[in-house]
Design a protein around this motif. Structure first.
Motif, PDB file in Angstrom:
ATOM      1  N   PRO A  86      61.012  44.975  44.309  1.00 24.51           N
ATOM      2  CA  PRO A  86      59.788  45.453  44.999  1.00 24.51           C
ATOM      3  C   PRO A  86      59.161  46.535  44.223  1.00 24.51           C
ATOM      4  O   PRO A  86      57.626  46.277  44.750  1.00 24.51           O
ATOM      5  N   GLN A  87      59.365  47.011  43.249  1.00 25.37           N
ATOM      6  CA  GLN A  87      58.083  48.034  42.581  1.00 25.37           C
ATOM      7  C   GLN A  87      57.476  46.732  42.117  1.00 25.37           C
ATOM      8  O   GLN A  87      56.187  47.655  41.771  1.00 25.37           O
ATOM      9  N   LEU A  88      57.162  46.460  41.373  1.00 23.55           N
ATOM     10  CA  LEU A  88      56.838  45.076  40.697  1.00 23.55           C
ATOM     11  C   LEU A  88      55.174  44.773  41.882  1.00 23.55           C
ATOM     12  O   LEU A  88      54.356  45.090  41.562  1.00 23.55           O
ATOM     13  N   ALA A  89      55.632  44.531  43.085  1.00 21.76           N
ATOM     14  CA  ALA A  89      54.203  44.940  44.166  1.00 21.76           C
ATOM     15  C   ALA A  89      53.353  46.055  44.718  1.00 21.76           C
ATOM     16  O   ALA A  89      53.128  45.834  45.000  1.00 21.76           O
ATOM     17  N   THR A  90      54.619  46.444  45.051  1.00 27.27           N
ATOM     18  CA  THR A  90      53.534  48.157  44.636  1.00 27.27           C
ATOM     19  C   THR A  90      52.617  48.533  43.323  1.00 27.27           C
ATOM     20  O   THR A  90      51.715  49.425  43.848  1.00 27.27           O
ATOM     21  N   PHE A  91      53.126  47.625  42.422  1.00 31.26           N
ATOM     22  CA  PHE A  91      52.407  48.165  41.302  1.00 31.26           C
ATOM     23  C   PHE A  91      51.120  47.303  41.414  1.00 31.26           C
ATOM     24  O   PHE A  91      50.036  47.616  41.246  1.00 31.26           O
ATOM     25  N   TRP A  92      51.269  45.890  41.552  1.00 29.03           N
ATOM     26  CA  TRP A  92      49.978  45.228  41.951  1.00 29.03           C
ATOM     27  C   TRP A  92      49.218  45.853  43.184  1.00 29.03           C
ATOM     28  O   TRP A  92      47.845  45.451  43.285  1.00 29.03           O
ATOM     29  N   MET A  93      49.338  46.015  44.695  1.00 26.95           N
ATOM     30  CA  MET A  93      48.724  46.558  45.349  1.00 26.95           C
ATOM     31  C   MET A  93      48.246  47.705  45.276  1.00 26.95           C
ATOM     32  O   MET A  93      46.454  48.363  46.129  1.00 26.95           O
ATOM     33  N   GLY A  94      47.983  48.999  43.298  1.00 25.69           N
ATOM     34  CA  GLY A  94      47.832  49.466  43.231  1.00 25.69           C
ATOM     35  C   GLY A  94      46.381  49.348  42.050  1.00 25.69           C
ATOM     36  O   GLY A  94      45.651  50.110  41.504  1.00 25.69           O
ATOM     37  N   LEU A  95      46.268  48.437  41.601  1.00 29.32           N
ATOM     38  CA  LEU A  95      45.368  47.709  40.904  1.00 29.32           C
ATOM     39  C   LEU A  95      44.163  47.343  41.396  1.00 29.32           C
ATOM     40  O   LEU A  95      44.433  46.571  42.422  1.00 29.32           O
ATOM     41  N   ARG A  96      43.595  47.089  40.707  1.00 32.27           N
ATOM     42  CA  ARG A  96      41.997  47.225  40.715  1.00 32.27           C
ATOM     43  C   ARG A  96      41.361  46.426  40.056  1.00 32.27           C
ATOM     44  O   ARG A  96      41.963  46.995  38.788  1.00 32.27           O
ATOM     45  N   SER A  97      40.394  45.416  40.058  1.00 28.71           N
ATOM     46  CA  SER A  97      39.183  44.784  38.520  1.00 28.71           C
ATOM     47  C   SER A  97      39.170  45.546  37.539  1.00 28.71           C
ATOM     48  O   SER A  97      39.102  45.123  36.175  1.00 28.71           O
ATOM     49  N   GLU A  98      38.428  46.961  38.056  1.00 30.83           N
ATOM     50  CA  GLU A  98      38.138  47.348  36.861  1.00 30.83           C
ATOM     51  C   GLU A  98      39.266  48.326  36.182  1.00 30.83           C
ATOM     52  O   GLU A  98      38.581  49.193  35.177  1.00 30.83           O
ATOM     53  N   GLN A  99      39.690  48.280  36.609  1.00 28.69           N
ATOM     54  CA  GLN A  99      41.606  48.594  36.085  1.00 28.69           C
ATOM     55  C   GLN A  99      41.913  47.370  34.883  1.00 28.69           C
ATOM     56  O   GLN A  99      42.991  47.621  34.158  1.00 28.69           O
ATOM     57  N   VAL A 100      41.266  45.910  34.959  1.00 34.76           N
ATOM     58  CA  VAL A 100      41.451  45.037  33.916  1.00 34.76           C
ATOM     59  C   VAL A 100      40.521  44.699  32.587  1.00 34.76           C
ATOM     60  O   VAL A 100      40.729  44.670  31.949  1.00 34.76           O
ATOM     61  N   TYR A 101      38.894  44.549  34.027  1.00 33.94           N
ATOM     62  CA  TYR A 101      37.898  44.198  32.955  1.00 33.94           C
ATOM     63  C   TYR A 101      36.955  45.182  34.093  1.00 33.94           C
ATOM     64  O   TYR A 101      36.935  45.750  34.489  1.00 33.94           O
ATOM     65  N   ARG A 102      35.938  44.659  32.551  1.00 34.36           N
ATOM     66  CA  ARG A 102      34.441  45.615  32.757  1.00 34.36           C
ATOM     67  C   ARG A 102      33.630  44.636  32.522  1.00 34.36           C
ATOM     68  O   ARG A 102      33.309  44.246  31.236  1.00 34.36           O
ATOM     69  N   LEU A 103      32.403  44.280  33.436  1.00 34.17           N
ATOM     70  CA  LEU A 103      31.582  43.930  32.545  1.00 34.17           C
ATOM     71  C   LEU A 103      30.443  44.798  33.450  1.00 34.17           C
ATOM     72  O   LEU A 103      30.025  44.772  34.246  1.00 34.17           O
ATOM     73  N   GLU A 104      29.042  44.937  32.206  1.00 33.55           N
ATOM     74  CA  GLU A 104      28.165  45.392  32.258  1.00 33.55           C
ATOM     75  C   GLU A 104      27.397  45.026  32.619  1.00 33.55           C
ATOM     76  O   GLU A 104      26.645  44.137  32.237  1.00 33.55           O
ATOM     77  N   ALA A 105      25.952  45.190  33.897  1.00 34.04           N
ATOM     78  CA  ALA A 105      25.178  44.294  34.284  1.00 34.04           C
ATOM     79  C   ALA A 105      24.035  44.941  35.630  1.00 34.04           C
ATOM     80  O   ALA A 105      24.846  45.352  36.411  1.00 34.04           O
ATOM     81  N   PRO A 106      23.251  45.184  35.526  1.00 36.00           N
ATOM     82  CA  PRO A 106      22.015  45.595  36.223  1.00 36.00           C
ATOM     83  C   PRO A 106      22.161  45.005  37.726  1.00 36.00           C
ATOM     84  O   PRO A 106      22.422  43.641  37.824  1.00 36.00           O
ATOM     85  N   GLY A 107      21.878  45.786  38.875  1.00 36.35           N
ATOM     86  CA  GLY A 107      22.178  45.260  39.681  1.00 36.35           C
ATOM     87  C   GLY A 107      21.453  44.272  40.304  1.00 36.35           C
ATOM     88  O   GLY A 107      21.574  43.430  41.455  1.00 36.35           O
ATOM     89  N   TRP A 108      20.270  43.420  39.970  1.00 37.73           N
ATOM     90  CA  TRP A 108      19.479  42.491  40.279  1.00 37.73           C
ATOM     91  C   TRP A 108      19.808  41.729  39.072  1.00 37.73           C
ATOM     92  O   TRP A 108      18.555  40.860  39.503  1.00 37.73           O
TER      93      TRP A 108
END
Length: 415
Positions: A86-108
């Motif tokens: 069950p600790q694996l599920a806890t790890f996943w619930m704390g994950l965010r995309s910004e902790q996996v990858y980054r894409l720099e792009a202007p808002g427009w």
């Protein structure tokens, strides 16, 4: 899986290191963010165990792509025993995309397809892929205790961790294994696939999970030279092979593919969108060979089980029991409901390319593509809930499979 793998190597009971008769291997397939589903299945499996159960239930762990990250995480905390699941599920619930990858792009960027294309071209030039995965490197260093993995192997909590990756250099599919001392399994070399025994590092995990085009390739040293590797799901024809090479008589496999995917989406007469094509390309990369491999193992195991008792006792072969669990609901459809959770730069850039058109429903949208990138709480929680639901739905089957010293059934279960 080839018959040579199954009979010559997988069902021979000749290993001199201790393997319990009821020992079980866990095989985790790949699929980006979709592999949060596996955490739900394992969380439910832990909850099903009778009171007083504590031992870690798997002797070998094998993973591909994001499934390799799950396997390594579990191996690093295997000494905690059953609570590791069950600790694996806890790890996943704390994950965010910004902790996996980054894409720099202007808002427009979403307002103009040329700007979106320029943004991705700049990203590729800078990071050799569409996305910067340095955040994932940092996340894995914090989350996966590699000394803990080594200690779990030394103490016998597990006997092996294997992760798979595909070499862009040679075209071969590699399984990298870190093992306990005293094992007698030798590295194998079959057409198109090989094994190497070496300590698993964060680089191995990044290589195994390097989704082509999205994530950059990772260099690894094999046999004294450097090769560049990408996602282990590419060219993975025999996902069960590593587990059975190590002598596993029981294999629990958790996939995130959907052989029935074509029946889960709406039909449309319109032309495919960029999102549809990108999603189809991702589905091809993660083409699920699990069902065919399980069915092959089933046929051979049934044949061995039906031999006359005297003949079966004289042969050095044993059947292999495989239980495979996969999603019962379309993950594309599930992702479609959560596309809005994608990080704004990623969402805006894909929308600018026309790759997030959801107007035509799941069949004409980027739902499939988004499902690999949605490392966000809403989607992750939905995946974990689906994994728990599917596991509880098959509780009796799972409990029989996991029961200590339970007799091997004649048939291998396929959902």
């Amino acid at each position: 899986m080839s018959l040579d793998t199954i009979i010559t190597h997988n069902m021979l009971a000749t290993s001199s290191y201790e393997v319990r008769p009821d020992a079980c291997a866990l095989v985790l397939m790949g699929g980006g963010a979709r592999t949060a589903y596996q955490a739900g299945v394992l969380k439910a499996l832990a909850a099903m165990q009778p009171p007083g159960s504590h031992a870690f239930p798997f002797q070998w762990l094998f993973g591909t792509s994001a499934g390799a990250l799950n396997a390594a995480y579990l191996g690093s905390i295997a000494l905690q025993g059953l609570p590791a699941l069950p600790q694996l599920a806890t790890f996943w619930m704390g994950l965010r995309s910004e902790q996996v990858y980054r894409l720099e792009a202007p808002g427009w960027v979403r307002a103009n397809r040329l700007v979106a294309g320029w943004t991705l071209a700049r990203q590729v030039k800078r990071h050799r892929a569409l996305l910067d995965t340095l955040p994932l490197v940092n996340t894995l260093h914090r989350a996966i205790d590699l000394p803990g993995l080594e200690y779990a192997l030394e103490q016998g909590a597990i006997h092996a961790l294997g992760v798979t990756a595909s070499s862009y250099t040679s075209g071969e599919h590699w399984t990298f294994c870190q093992t306990s001392t005293g094992h007698t399994v030798q590295p194998w070399h079959r057409p198109g696939r090989r094994a190497a025994f070496q300590p698993i590092t964060i680089e191995h995990l990044m290589a195994s999970s390097a989704i082509p085009f999205l994530f950059p390739s990772v260099p690894l040293w094999v046999e004294g030279h450097k090769e560049h590797f990408g996602d282990g799901s590419m060219r993975q024809l025999s996902p069960l092979s590593p587990a059975i090479h190590f002598g596993a008589r029981r294999v629990l496999v958790i996939g995130v593919g959907q052989p029935q995917r074509s029946g889960m989406v709406a039909r449309t007469a319109g032309d495919p969108t960029a999102g549809t094509i990108a999603g189809h390309a991702m589905a091809s990369v993660f083409h699920d060979t699990l069902q065919a491999d399980v069915e092959q193992a089933q046929r051979v195991s049934q044949t061995l089980s039906r031999l006359p008792a005297a003949l079966a006792a004289a042969l050095p072969y044993r059947p292999v029991d495989v239980l495979a669990i996969q999603p019962s609901f379309s993950l594309d459809e599930l992702a479609r409901k959560h596309i809005g959770e994608l990080p704004a730069p990623t969402r805006n850039t894909l929308a600018g390319l026309g790759a997030l058109d959801t107007a035509r429903g799941a069949a004409g949208s980027a739902a499939s593509l988004a499902s690999y990138l949605l490392f966000e709480p809403g989607f992750v929680h939905a995946l974990i809930e689906l994994g728990e639901h599917d596991a509880w739905r098959r509780k009796d089957e799972l409990m029989r499979f996991m029961a200590p010293h339970a007799p091997l059934p004649e048939a291998v279960s396929v959902p």
